[in-house]
Design a protein around this motif. Structure first.
Motif, mmCIF file in Angstrom:
data_model
loop_
_atom_site.group_PDB
_atom_site.id
_atom_site.type_symbol
_atom_site.label_atom_id
_atom_site.label_comp_id
_atom_site.label_asym_id
_atom_site.label_seq_id
_atom_site.Cartn_x
_atom_site.Cartn_y
_atom_site.Cartn_z
ATOM 1 N N PHE A 505 2.797 -3.221 -5.137
ATOM 2 C CA PHE A 505 3.805 -2.223 -5.474
ATOM 3 C C PHE A 505 5.093 -2.836 -6.021
ATOM 4 C CE2 PHE A 505 0.840 -0.865 -2.293
ATOM 5 C CZ PHE A 505 0.286 0.225 -2.936
ATOM 6 N N GLY A 506 5.023 -4.087 -6.421
ATOM 7 C CA GLY A 506 6.106 -4.725 -7.156
ATOM 8 C C GLY A 506 5.557 -5.266 -8.462
ATOM 9 N N PRO A 507 6.136 -4.910 -9.606
ATOM 10 C CA PRO A 507 5.557 -5.303 -10.904
ATOM 11 C C PRO A 507 5.357 -6.805 -11.060
ATOM 12 C CG PRO A 507 7.279 -3.663 -11.218
ATOM 13 C CD PRO A 507 7.328 -4.055 -9.766
ATOM 14 N N LEU A 619 -2.790 4.389 8.663
ATOM 15 C CA LEU A 619 -3.220 3.827 7.378
ATOM 16 C C LEU A 619 -3.137 4.881 6.284
ATOM 17 C CD1 LEU A 619 -6.323 1.739 8.526
ATOM 18 C CD2 LEU A 619 -4.198 0.825 7.597
ATOM 19 N N ASP A 620 -3.511 6.105 6.621
ATOM 20 C CA ASP A 620 -3.450 7.213 5.669
ATOM 21 C C ASP A 620 -2.001 7.479 5.256
ATOM 22 O OD1 ASP A 620 -4.437 9.278 4.106
ATOM 23 O OD2 ASP A 620 -4.656 10.695 5.772
ATOM 24 N N VAL A 621 -1.106 7.535 6.239
ATOM 25 C CA VAL A 621 0.307 7.791 5.957
ATOM 26 C C VAL A 621 0.937 6.600 5.234
ATOM 27 C CG1 VAL A 621 2.567 8.211 6.994
ATOM 28 C CG2 VAL A 621 0.560 9.391 7.881
ATOM 29 N N GLY A 622 0.552 5.395 5.635
ATOM 30 C CA GLY A 622 1.074 4.206 4.959
ATOM 31 C C GLY A 622 0.704 4.181 3.487
ATOM 32 N N ARG A 623 -0.509 4.660 3.179
ATOM 33 C CA ARG A 623 -0.918 4.763 1.767
ATOM 34 C C ARG A 623 -0.053 5.782 1.036
ATOM 35 N NH1 ARG A 623 -1.638 8.921 -0.909
ATOM 36 N NH2 ARG A 623 -2.732 9.807 0.898
ATOM 37 N N ARG A 624 0.207 6.925 1.666
ATOM 38 C CA ARG A 624 1.086 7.904 1.027
ATOM 39 C C ARG A 624 2.449 7.281 0.738
ATOM 40 N NH1 ARG A 624 3.944 12.408 4.569
ATOM 41 N NH2 ARG A 624 2.080 13.700 4.492
ATOM 42 N N GLN A 625 2.967 6.548 1.698
ATOM 43 C CA GLN A 625 4.304 5.980 1.520
ATOM 44 C C GLN A 625 4.366 5.035 0.335
ATOM 45 O OE1 GLN A 625 5.767 3.084 4.435
ATOM 46 N NE2 GLN A 625 7.772 4.052 4.324
ATOM 47 N N VAL A 626 3.387 4.130 0.208
ATOM 48 C CA VAL A 626 3.486 3.142 -0.866
ATOM 49 C C VAL A 626 3.265 3.761 -2.235
ATOM 50 C CG1 VAL A 626 2.912 1.159 0.578
ATOM 51 C CG2 VAL A 626 1.063 2.420 -0.531
ATOM 52 N N GLU A 627 2.507 4.851 -2.298
ATOM 53 C CA GLU A 627 2.339 5.508 -3.596
ATOM 54 C C GLU A 627 3.608 6.230 -4.026
ATOM 55 O OE1 GLU A 627 -1.594 6.649 -5.409
ATOM 56 O OE2 GLU A 627 -1.687 7.658 -3.472
ATOM 57 N N LEU A 628 4.394 6.698 -3.057
ATOM 58 C CA LEU A 628 5.584 7.469 -3.390
ATOM 59 C C LEU A 628 6.874 6.666 -3.309
ATOM 60 C CD1 LEU A 628 4.574 10.770 -1.603
ATOM 61 C CD2 LEU A 628 4.852 10.469 -4.063
ATOM 62 N N GLU A 629 6.924 5.638 -2.470
ATOM 63 C CA GLU A 629 8.154 4.869 -2.360
ATOM 64 C C GLU A 629 7.915 3.379 -2.113
ATOM 65 O OE1 GLU A 629 10.462 6.571 0.779
ATOM 66 O OE2 GLU A 629 8.835 6.473 2.257
ATOM 67 N N PHE A 631 7.397 1.137 -4.382
ATOM 68 C CA PHE A 631 8.211 0.402 -5.350
ATOM 69 C C PHE A 631 9.634 0.225 -4.836
ATOM 70 C CE2 PHE A 631 11.272 0.614 -8.865
ATOM 71 C CZ PHE A 631 10.909 -0.514 -9.574
ATOM 72 N N GLU A 632 10.220 1.287 -4.309
ATOM 73 C CA GLU A 632 11.590 1.225 -3.786
ATOM 74 C C GLU A 632 11.684 0.252 -2.621
ATOM 75 O OE1 GLU A 632 14.685 4.054 -1.246
ATOM 76 O OE2 GLU A 632 12.843 4.901 -2.052
ATOM 77 N N PHE A 633 10.772 0.360 -1.672
ATOM 78 C CA PHE A 633 10.872 -0.455 -0.464
ATOM 79 C C PHE A 633 10.634 -1.935 -0.751
ATOM 80 C CE2 PHE A 633 10.712 2.368 3.483
ATOM 81 C CZ PHE A 633 11.421 3.373 2.853
#
Length: 924
Positions: A505-507, A619-629, A631-633
């Protein structure tokens, strides 16, 4: 506008690593300045403060064009209040904006900027209020518009909003391709991008800290893009750096012209789109697809259902706790929901991890999308189990596996279980810091070519490497796989990315992850230009010797090559998940036809039939988080680490006793083609790491800071436990003899970094005081201790060799050894004895010429890699290293008994049996 010289705490904009940090500090600076203006009664001093406020607004203006809040309207209000001398209102509005940016309150409600507002922002929103607020995001629109057109666009999108919409969003409009790229790299609120026709190429924004973001996009030749391809080209560029974003293309060209083009991850193309309702619905639908958490949602729904529990879980629904007179404190500590969500996989109502068909299956499919794999499966027993699953699924008894000796011990035990014949690969040593780096590509190629000469390449099954290492050394994954496949076209790669799950999640980081590179190679092998280059190289290298092959960047034959890549990740280590939540990511062209059934059996072997549903939900929620934020984190994680580097490297007191190890300290120059030596230099500032990550054989994960502490007189383990943990409550994982490793993560804050710096300063001052008050004798003792930690270091031992009894039976001199045979031979105590390191018995045995052979894995922790494995001959270098260790925990070694080794008789019997078996085979 060039970088402003405005200073906050002595920092000009050029000194900042990130524009996000510049933005945060500028708003804090403006708030403080506005408060001083409102209180100041001297016209002269107030005039100076107003001038400073104007300069701060000027410095913020080129930054704020990429954000929806406070937006152009809010910015205009502040300038107008300041210009008209309404200083109290200016201070109020600035304070509201600054607080809203820090707390994120603008995401949940409208932020009024006038003092007559009754809204109170003095208290942050409660966790419950934040949980029930509609999620907020921003939409980037790329188009060259007049102010009136932009205002009309905002109004049209606002008109589309409905009360029942699940999300709230605001639009950001930028006029050029470069501005769009800066925006998606800078503004982490952006979740959707609408690329319209008619935008410019170049940005008019000259702020260097923003222009730096363009380097992360990679090399782009903007001026060479045909006008009709600008929209699709921008979509492709954004997809490369932010693949999770939803892209929508609006074109005035015919659909036929657009059809068939590479549009990156563009979700939909609109032709001369004027119906904003359709766009609005697509934007919401795209974010909803990422927001979905199938298993977590199912688990929440289950917890609210009335049930009668007649299965083997007394704790389910919390009944065994609520009825208890003695464990009520457990229920009070954890709360009711965790027990309401407890159930058995066999009781129905949810899904089975072993045979998923419902919400778990869907959750794993969403993780497959998020992490760029072809298949992803969840694990609730940690990455240690994941490693054993992959090894057992792919490795058959007798297969040859190339393994990084410094990898996690689970891999070594996996090799024992699978019956693999192991070739251990040595990493380059970092003698001054008593640690290892990573395995050079030439070492890997040399071993493959050696096995090829011996006629054993058909038995070579897998290459297993750790990426990134505990200390942050990152492989050039693309190049390693490409060159190894040129020698062994069906080689399987297992990349242990336990500490690297965040990298997707970091380019900059993404280009060195297993799944990204697997996909990259698949695309490359389809390219006709690549095929031509490969054919030309094949002619050039025909009959080439090994030295030529080692010196050449090899290209695999696309017609023979199969891309077979696995990655295991500890989601709980670097992303959001409960402890032991891990994932296995697969990109294997042979999976369905060759591996699927074996993988299923291995998964069944190692996975509990009673998995923890809370871990799966996390794990399910962690996947949601990385898809939506994500990059920010990840962006903020790296920023925190860079701030730590800068603070320590520029503090004269800290520099006396501590040193942040640089890229040059941890990666020898021959593996750094870019020439980069450090991420931050006190004299020259920040260095651009993109070239290093794009081309160097090894790079350094900037989120990890290895701090040399030898000058303090403390060894790493003592500094970790006695100083950081016992005195200040600072927790770290890893040390070496003279270093301590600090790892930032997506939860690290700037306040955490500030506290660590404060602690280090306090420790440095105490050492200063102790040295100043010390007697000459005490000073000599201190200097001797420092010298022993920094100079008198034991040489790091390489892997010695397997004893002949556990080597190949074909008479060849290749180095593979049979770990399984050695491991289980030691189960019989009659085959083993103990030799002490203290009474001289071990030294005497070795001096007599006896080959002393270890029966077990001997693993000092830290650093956590085996210095001995079953069947390995013990060398004098290994003994010297063991005696110099000052760690208290050495797995597999009992000091009161000594080293457990094979008896000479046991080894002779084994050699005799093997010889007899060989003769029978030859005679038969």
């Amino acid at each position: 506008m060039n970088d402003s010289p405005i200073v906050r705490s002595g920092h000009s904009i050029a000194e900042y690593y990130s524009a996000v940090q510049v933005r945060t500090d500028r708003w804090s600076d403006l708030r403080e300045t506005a408060q001083r203006i409102s209180r100041e009664r001297s016209d002269i001093r107030r005039s100076d403060l107003v001038a400073k406020a104007v300069a701060l607004l000027d410095s913020l203006e080129p930054i704020e064009i990429y954000w929806a809040f406070p937006g152009a309207e809010g910015f205009t209000v502040l300038r107008d209040l300041l210009h008209r001398g309404r200083y109290d209102d200016f201070a109020f509005g600035t304070r509201r904006i600054s607080r809203a940016l820090q707390s994120g309150a603008y995401r949940r409600r409208t932020i009024p900027l006038h003092e007559e507002s009754q809204d109170d922002d003095s208290e942050p929103d409660s966790l419950e209020a934040r949980a029930h607020a509609k999620p907020y995001f921003e939409v980037l629109i790329v188009d060259l518009l007049t102010a009136a057109q932009e205002h009309a666009l905002h109004r049209s999108l606002d008109d589309m909003r409905r009360h029942e919409d699940p999300f709230v969003y605001r639009a950001v409009v930028v006029p050029s391709l470069e501005d769009a790229l800066i925006a998606v790299m800078f503004n982490h609120n952006i979740q959707s991008v609408v690329v319209r026709h008619g935008f410019d190429l170049r940005s008019r924004n000259e702020l260097k800290v923003l222009k730096r973001y363009l380097s992360e996009v990679g090399e782009i030749q903007i001026d060479d893009i045909p006008m009709q391809d600008l929209g699709p080209a921008l979509c492709r560029m954004i997809s490369r750096v932010r693949p999770e974003l939803d892209l929508f293309l609006v074109t005035d060209r015919s659909v036929e012209d657009i059809a068939g083009r590479d549009l990156g991850s563009c979700r939909r193309v609109f032709y001369n789109q004027e119906d904003f309702n359709e766009l609005h619905l697509n934007i919401l639908r795209g974010v909803a697809a990422r927001y979905e958490t199938p298993f977590f949602s199912a688990l929440k729904a289950y917890s609210r259902q009335p049930t009668g529990v007649f299965h083997a879980l007394p704790i389910s629904r919390g009944k065994s706790i609520t009825r208890s007179h003695w464990i009520q404190d457990m229920g009070e500590f954890y709360g009711a929901n965790i027990f309401h969500a407890e159930t058995s996989a066999t009781s129905g109502g949810l899904d089975s991890l072993l045979e998923p068909h419902g919400p778990i299956k869907k959750a794993q499919e969403l993780a497959t999308r998020a992490f760029g794999s072809k298949k992803t499966v969840f694990a609730t027993n940690g990455t240690s189990t994941c490693n054993k699953i992959v090894v057992q699924a792919l490795v058959r008894p007798g297969d040859i596996i190339l393994v990084d000796r410094d990898c996690h011990k689970s891999h070594h035990y996996g090799m024992v279980l699978a019956g693999a014949h192991v070739v251990y690969l040595d990493s380059y040593p970092l003698q001054p810091y008593s640690m290892y780096g990573a395995v050079p590509l030439k070492e890997i190629k040399r071993r493959l070519l050696e096995l090829k000469r011996a006629g054993k390449l058909d038995r070579v099954r897998m290459l297993l490497l750790t990426n990134c290492t505990f200390d942050g050394i990152v492989y050039n994954v693309e190049r390693v796989m490409e060159e190894c496949l040129a020698i062994k076209p069906d080689l399987v790669f297992l990349w242990d990315e336990a500490w690297f799950a965040f990298a997707r999640f970091g380019p900059t980081y993404r280009q060195r992850t297993a799944m990204y590179c697997a996909d990259l190679l698949r695309d490359r092998f389809r390219d006709p230009d690549y095929r031509a280059r490969c054919a030309a190289q094949a002619k050039t290298l025909k009959d080439a010797d090994d030295e030529t092959l080692l010196a050449t960047r090899l290209l695999p034959d696309p017609d023979r090559t199969r891309v077979r890549v696995y990655a295991t990740q500890s989601t709980h280590k670097t992303l959001t998940s409960l402890r032991q939540g891990s994932m296995i990511h697969i990109h294997d062209q042979n999976f369905r036809g060759e591996v699927e059934e074996a993988f299923h059996e291995a998964y069944m072997t190692h996975t509990s039939t009673s998995p923890n549903y809370q871990i799966i939900a996390s794990l399910d929620v962690g996947r949601r988080q990385v898809e939506l934020e994500g990059f920010e984190f990840v962006q903020k994680q790296i920023e925190a680490a860079m701030a730590m580097r800068r603070s320590i490297s520029t503090n004269p007191l800290l520099c006396k006793y501590f040193k942040v190890l640089t890229v040059a300290d941890l990666i020898p120059s021959e593996y750094r083609e870019s020439g980069i030596k450090s991420y931050f230099d006190p004299e020259h500032g920040w260095n651009d790491a993109w070239d290093a990550w794009a081309q160097d054989e090894f790079t350094l994960d900037a989120s990890r800071i290895t701090l040399a502490v030898g000058a303090t007189g403390f060894d790493g383990d003592t500094f970790k436990n006695k100083t950081l943990m016992d005195r200040f409550g600072i927790q770290v994982n890893k040390t070496s003899r003279n270093t301590v490793l600090f790892m930032t993560n997506i939860g690290t804050t700037r306040s955490s970094v500030a506290y660590l710096i404060e602690v280090l300063v306090e420790v440095a001052r105490e050492i200063d005081d102790q040295i100043e008050d010390a007697s000459p004798t005490e000073r000599k003792v201190f200097e001797r201790r420092v010298r022993s930690l920094n100079e008198d270091l034991p040489p790091l031992p390489d892997f010695s060799r397997f004893h002949e009894a556990f080597r190949a039976r074909d008479g060849s001199d290749t180095p593979e050894g049979d770990l399984r045979e050695a491991f289980f031979l030691a189960y019989d105590d009659g085959n083993c004895e103990h030799l002490s390191l203290d009474d001289g018995s071990l030294d005497a045995a070795m001096e007599s010429g006896r080959e002393v052979v270890s029966t077990a894995f001997i693993i000092p922790y830290p650093p956590g890699f085996p210095i001995l494995v079953p069947g390995q001959v013990i060398s004098a270098e290994i003994l010297r290293f063991m005696r110099a260790l000052d760690v208290k925990e050495i797995h597999g070694y009992r000091p009161e008994l000594g080293l457990r080794v094979f008896t000479e008789e046991a080894l002779k019997k084994l050699l005799s049996r093997r010889s007899a078996a060989g003769k029978r085979k030859a005679a038969g």
